[in-house]
Design a protein around this motif. Structure first.
Motif, short mmCIF file in Angstrom:
data_model
loop_
_atom_site.label_atom_id
_atom_site.label_comp_id
_atom_site.label_asym_id
_atom_site.label_seq_id
_atom_site.Cartn_x
_atom_site.Cartn_y
_atom_site.Cartn_z
N TYR A 127 34.86 31.31 53.72
CA TYR A 127 36.02 30.65 53.71
C TYR A 127 37.13 31.34 54.10
O TYR A 127 39.12 30.71 54.16
CB TYR A 127 36.40 29.80 51.95
N ARG A 128 36.91 32.65 53.93
CA ARG A 128 37.87 33.78 54.49
C ARG A 128 39.13 33.85 53.71
O ARG A 128 40.25 33.60 54.11
CB ARG A 128 38.48 33.23 55.78
N PRO A 129 38.67 34.29 52.13
CA PRO A 129 39.87 34.10 51.18
C PRO A 129 40.24 35.02 51.45
O PRO A 129 39.93 36.24 51.26
CB PRO A 129 39.27 33.83 49.95
N ASP A 130 42.06 35.59 50.95
CA ASP A 130 42.50 36.87 50.79
C ASP A 130 42.16 37.14 49.44
O ASP A 130 42.97 38.79 49.31
CB ASP A 130 43.81 36.56 51.21
N ALA A 131 41.92 36.32 48.24
CA ALA A 131 41.36 37.29 47.10
C ALA A 131 40.41 36.36 46.52
O ALA A 131 40.51 35.20 46.91
CB ALA A 131 43.11 36.30 46.29
N VAL A 132 39.88 37.02 45.43
CA VAL A 132 39.19 36.01 45.56
C VAL A 132 39.21 36.16 43.45
O VAL A 132 39.38 37.75 43.23
CB VAL A 132 37.37 36.75 45.64
N VAL A 133 38.82 35.30 42.40
CA VAL A 133 39.01 35.12 41.67
C VAL A 133 37.62 35.13 40.47
O VAL A 133 36.75 34.22 40.84
CB VAL A 133 39.49 33.98 40.96
N ALA A 134 37.71 36.26 39.95
CA ALA A 134 35.75 35.70 38.94
C ALA A 134 36.23 36.30 38.00
O ALA A 134 36.93 36.96 37.37
CB ALA A 134 35.12 36.80 40.52
N GLY A 135 34.76 35.86 37.03
CA GLY A 135 35.23 36.12 35.93
C GLY A 135 34.69 38.19 35.89
O GLY A 135 33.79 38.62 36.74
N SER A 136 35.19 38.87 35.22
CA SER A 136 33.97 40.69 34.77
C SER A 136 33.01 41.03 34.84
O SER A 136 32.35 41.46 35.46
CB SER A 136 34.78 40.47 34.13
N GLY A 137 32.18 40.21 34.54
CA GLY A 137 30.69 40.34 34.38
C GLY A 137 30.48 41.32 33.12
O GLY A 137 29.51 41.34 32.59
N ASP A 138 31.51 41.03 32.13
CA ASP A 138 31.18 41.45 30.53
C ASP A 138 30.58 41.21 29.87
O ASP A 138 30.88 39.77 30.11
CB ASP A 138 32.98 42.04 29.96
N LEU A 139 29.69 42.28 28.70
CA LEU A 139 29.08 41.16 28.16
C LEU A 139 30.06 40.77 26.59
O LEU A 139 30.08 39.53 26.32
CB LEU A 139 28.05 42.59 26.97
N PHE A 140 30.98 41.52 26.21
CA PHE A 140 32.34 41.03 25.58
C PHE A 140 33.59 40.68 26.69
O PHE A 140 34.29 40.99 27.26
CB PHE A 140 32.65 42.03 24.34
N VAL A 141 33.98 39.41 26.02
CA VAL A 141 35.46 39.21 26.67
C VAL A 141 36.26 38.64 25.13
O VAL A 141 35.80 38.71 24.20
CB VAL A 141 35.38 38.08 27.46
N GLY A 142 37.58 38.34 25.77
CA GLY A 142 38.26 37.68 24.30
C GLY A 142 37.57 37.24 23.25
O GLY A 142 38.47 37.01 22.43
#
Ligand SMILES: [Zn+2]
Length: 258
Positions: A127-142
């Motif tokens: 797809y060749r995106p200029d930006a990738v959006v992903a989750g942080s991979g953190d155990l604790f999120v908001g």
């Protein structure tokens, strides 16, 4: 009026004022954005408002779902998977995406590892995106302890952004799939304290609400679930308050190349 007036500090001397310094995301040069998540509906809890804004400004948006969400309903996976795939297709349509890929990794037991990284790197190269959006991979999120699939998807996506840019990692992507390396400029993480925001107008908010409402059968399985129109605007207004605009979506933004 807030009690946190200017100049108040806590005992460590930190300023208690709310989230100063959220910057607007500079979209200059961004033509395509890829969002990588584990499940149908993961994008529709606020992030899809930013997607609606991006597509209205002519930015192409693709979604990569690593599972079909087949373990997420009361009905058996063989029924839930196709149903949720269709609902995700409609959710993407509501905010104008141009590409939807849903892979068949197992819902509920998604594992961080090379197969996941390879699959995401393949989509990034394609797809060749200029930006990738992903989750942080953190155990604790908001909102608490994050789902294991979200953690695996986030970590794998973060690493796959790097993998996609190196022809010697997963060399079969080049030799067999004829996909040349691709380096995204931006990595935008969700689930962490944001550094940047994307302002959202009323139309994008309405489309974001419609995108979550598209998960109709899924939400019908959750009688306790609040109505999208009752809480999506609240989420957007909350981030907007920190950003100094009526409504916004926040991201922890990392620039990967100049
Ligand atoms: Zn999920």
């Amino acid at each position: 009026m807030s009690e946190n007036t200017a100049g108040q500090q806590d005992e460590q001397g930190r300023d208690e004022e709310q989230a100063p310094g959220l910057q607007p995301l500079d979209e200059t040069g961004i033509e395509r954005i890829l969002l990588v998540v584990a499940h149908p509906d993961d994008i529709e809890y606020g992030t899809s408002a930013a997607v609606a804004g991006w597509t209205s400004r002519g930015i192409g948006v693709g979604y990569l779902l690593l599972t079909a969400g087949e373990a997420g309903m009361q009905r058996p996976p063989r029924e839930a998977g196709p149903l949720r795939t269709e609902e995700q297709r409609r959710a993407g349509e509501a905010v104008g995406i141009e590409r939807l890929a849903i892979l068949d990794f197992p819902d509920g037991t998604l594992e961080y590892g090379l197969p996941l990284r390879r699959a995401i790197a393949r989509e990034i190269r394609g797809y060749r995106p200029d930006a990738v959006v992903a989750g942080s991979g953190d155990l604790f999120v908001g909102w608490g302890i994050d789902h294991p699939d979200h953690r695996a998807a986030g970590l794998a996506a973060i690493d796959a952004v790097r993998d996609a840019d190196n022809r010697w990692v997963f060399p079969e992507l080049t030799s067999d799939d004829e996909l040349e390396p691709w380096g995204a400029t931006w990595l935008l993480l969700t689930g962490r304290a944001p550094t940047h925001y994307v302002a959202v107008d009323e139309e994008a908010e309405a489309r974001a609400v419609a995108s979550l409402e598209a998960h109709e059968a899924y939400l019908a399985d959750l009688p306790w679930h609040p109505k999208p129109a009752d809480f999506i605007p609240e989420i957007l207004a909350g981030t907007g308050k920190a950003a100094g605009v009526p409504r916004a979506v926040g991201f922890d933004v990392h620039r990967l190349r100049g």
